[in-house]
Motif scaffolding. Structure first.
Motif: not given
Length: 560
Positions: A19-34
């Motif tokens: 979690g962090g600043v983008g907690e409201k956004r689905p984690d799948i996008w964060r994971v894919a970009a990471g």
């Protein structure tokens, strides 16, 4: 290899999904970009990786690092104990030659630095549309910048140093974000301090990034005390140096078994003379080169958004902007005033610190462009931006066919007669021969003697005497001798060769030129005969680093 990659991807997935600043956004996008922030640069680096030892991109020190790791020795000051431990672990991998594995460590570290930099930048950006793409685009532009990419495909300490710096920044920014919400906790702050200590064991210049610990000045005293202890604990790898030296390895810079020798090594003894040694009259030219380097590594695609991002970030994260400006100034001043030709590599953190500015600028530009362009066009532009440095720097960074250093070291040792002494001068050829002779254990009958180290340091003369007892290293009175005298003491019993031509060493003898070496023949001077045709590189083009230019170059001719 596959289990290692799988575990790495699972680890990155877990980290990127925090979690962090983008907690409201689905984690799948964060994971894919990471995952993309790690895999895309890694695949590019592996495609352009040097296949063995290389002299390219000012990477002459690679032979010293790998030889020290293979022999449980100590590389040149300041000893690089954390990096040395990482190298030794990497060399246990069951594929490729040792130099290739060491090169691969740089690639993995540079890709890891891009990954943690992406997470740090994403943590800083506001929760708006395009924040993930803006962070990913800015991070990949840095990953494909000329200097970082060049260091990611060779054996050097700068890519691992960038990894520790990016991890430290990520932990500090994560700590700052958490501290603003609930009760103030400092476990990430302590971990960042520990990482900083470890990073100093990779490269001393990481201390220039310590202003980032002032991002959260309201911590209580226990946190600061704990951070100091954690930083000191991170310096623990330096305790390895005396233990390694006690084993009398063949690569044993400074032999730090005494406090005096230990301090000489960890403080960069032979290189302190370069610090702030640029003459005042040359400073303007150095500053001009700094501007050119910034444009070359940042490009219009990164610097224009960065200029806009400074204005944006100054209103949201003023302390970060101040810390980044101070650290960028310190790194730039250090590089500009450090009097070597390869000091530009110290600017890699400067380009890293510009990435958050670039990401903020890209995010603002995306928000503005959203009024006039469809989302698919904005996404396409953000994705396309990293392609500019990728295309521009590919030819420069690509070393997948570079075998010059390996060809030289193997060829020189093969050409040397049995029980020969090879006199060398210069970082590149010295360390390449150390790697082959001591690291790979080729030609154990041959002694490789660096002229400059022989004349300067007693610990080096003691190492040669210990490693090669069948050669004569002292005169009849047991005193050290000049290189000329060293030749005359050994030439009747041992063939003497040189990687450079020096007629002063051949007084009363003849010089015969071979493919890789010049041999001093114990005969009256005669016209030199030409050897076979030279390989694709020329002997005069071998890299000459600080060891040659500032130690050897300053020595009087009569002692050579």
């Amino acid at each position: 290899m596959r289990p290692f990659v799988g575990k790495s991807l699972r680890f990155m997935t877990a980290i990127a999904g925090e979690g962090g600043v983008g907690e409201k956004r689905p984690d799948i996008w964060r994971v894919a970009a990471g995952v993309l922030a790690f895999l895309v640069p890694l695949l590019v680096y592996l495609r352009t990786l040097a296949p063995s030892l290389t002299w390219a991109h000012d990477g002459a020190d690679g032979g010293d690092f790998v030889a020290a790791a293979l022999t449980r020795g100590i590389p040149h000051p300041p000893g690089y104990p954390t990096y040395l431990a990482m190298l030794r672990g990497t060399l246990t991998l069951p594929f490729g030659n040792p130099a290739y594995r060491a090169n691969m460590l740089s690639a993995v570290c540079a890709a890891g630095a891009t990954f943690f930099l992406f997470l740090a930048v994403l943590q800083m950006l506001p929760e708006r549309r395009w924040n993930i793409l803006a962070a990913l685009s800015a991070s990949l532009m840095w990953a494909f910048s000329r200097t970082l990419w060049g260091q990611a495909v060779i054996t050097e300490a700068y890519a691992p140093a960038a990894f520790f710096l990016s991890l430290m920044l990520y932990l500090l920014i994560r700590h700052q974000g958490k501290a603003k919400r609930k009760h103030r906790v400092c476990h990430r702050f302590l971990l960042a301090a520990f990482v900083a200590g470890l990073g100093v064991g990779v490269h001393l210049t990481l201390v220039l990034a310590l202003p980032f610990f002032l991002l959260e000045p309201k911590l209580h005293g226990k946190c600061w005390a704990g951070a100091l202890l954690a930083f000191a604990a991170g310096l623990a790898p330096y305790s390895m140096l005396p233990i390694l030296a006690a084993g009398n390895p063949p690569v044993d810079w400074g032999h730090p078994v005494t406090l005096h020798n230990f301090l000489w090594v960890v403080s960069g003894g032979p290189y302190r003379r370069f610090f702030m040694a640029v003459p005042p009259g040359e400073i303007p030219a150095r500053v001009s080169s700094w501007v050119g380097w910034l444009w070359q590594n940042g490009g219009w695609w990164g610097l224009l958004p960065a200029a806009a991002g400074i204005w944006v970030i100054s209103s949201r994260r003023q302390r970060f902007l101040q810390a980044s400006l101070v650290s960028a100034f310190l790194y730039s001043a250090y590089a500009i005033t450090y009097n070597t030709s390869d000091s530009y590599v110290y600017l890699i953190p400067v380009a890293m610190l510009i990435v958050p500015w670039t990401a903020h600028g890209l995010l603002s530009a995306g928000q503005w462009a959203g009024r006039y362009l469809p989302p698919v066009a904005i996404a396409a532009m953000l994705v396309a931006l990293p392609l500019a440095p990728l295309a521009q720097n590919w030819a420069y960074a690509d070393l997948h066919e570079d075998r010059n250093a390996d060809r030289f070291s193997r060829g020189a040792l093969a050409e040397a007669p049995p029980h020969a002494m090879i006199l060398v001068s210069g970082d590149g050829e010295t360390f390449a021969l150390w790697y082959a002779r001591y690291g790979l254990r080729m030609r154990p009958d041959v002694a490789v003697v660096n002229r400059d180290l022989w004349l300067q340091f007693g610990w080096y003369r003691a190492t040669l005497e210990r490693e090669h007892p069948d050669f004569t290293w002292k005169d009849s009175a047991g005193m050290p001798v000049s290189v000329v005298r060293l030749v005359s003491l050994n030439i009747r019993n041992h063939p003497v060769c040189m990687t450079y031509r020096n007629d002063a060493l051949a007084r009363g003898h003849s010089i015969v030129k071979g493919r890789f070496l010049w041999r001093i023949s114990p005969a009256p001077p005669a016209s030199s005969r030409e050897g076979d045709e030279l390989p694709p590189y020329h002997l005069s083009d071998r890299p000459r680093g600080p060891l040659h230019r500032y130690l050897g170059g300053a020595l009087p001719q009569e002692v050579l």
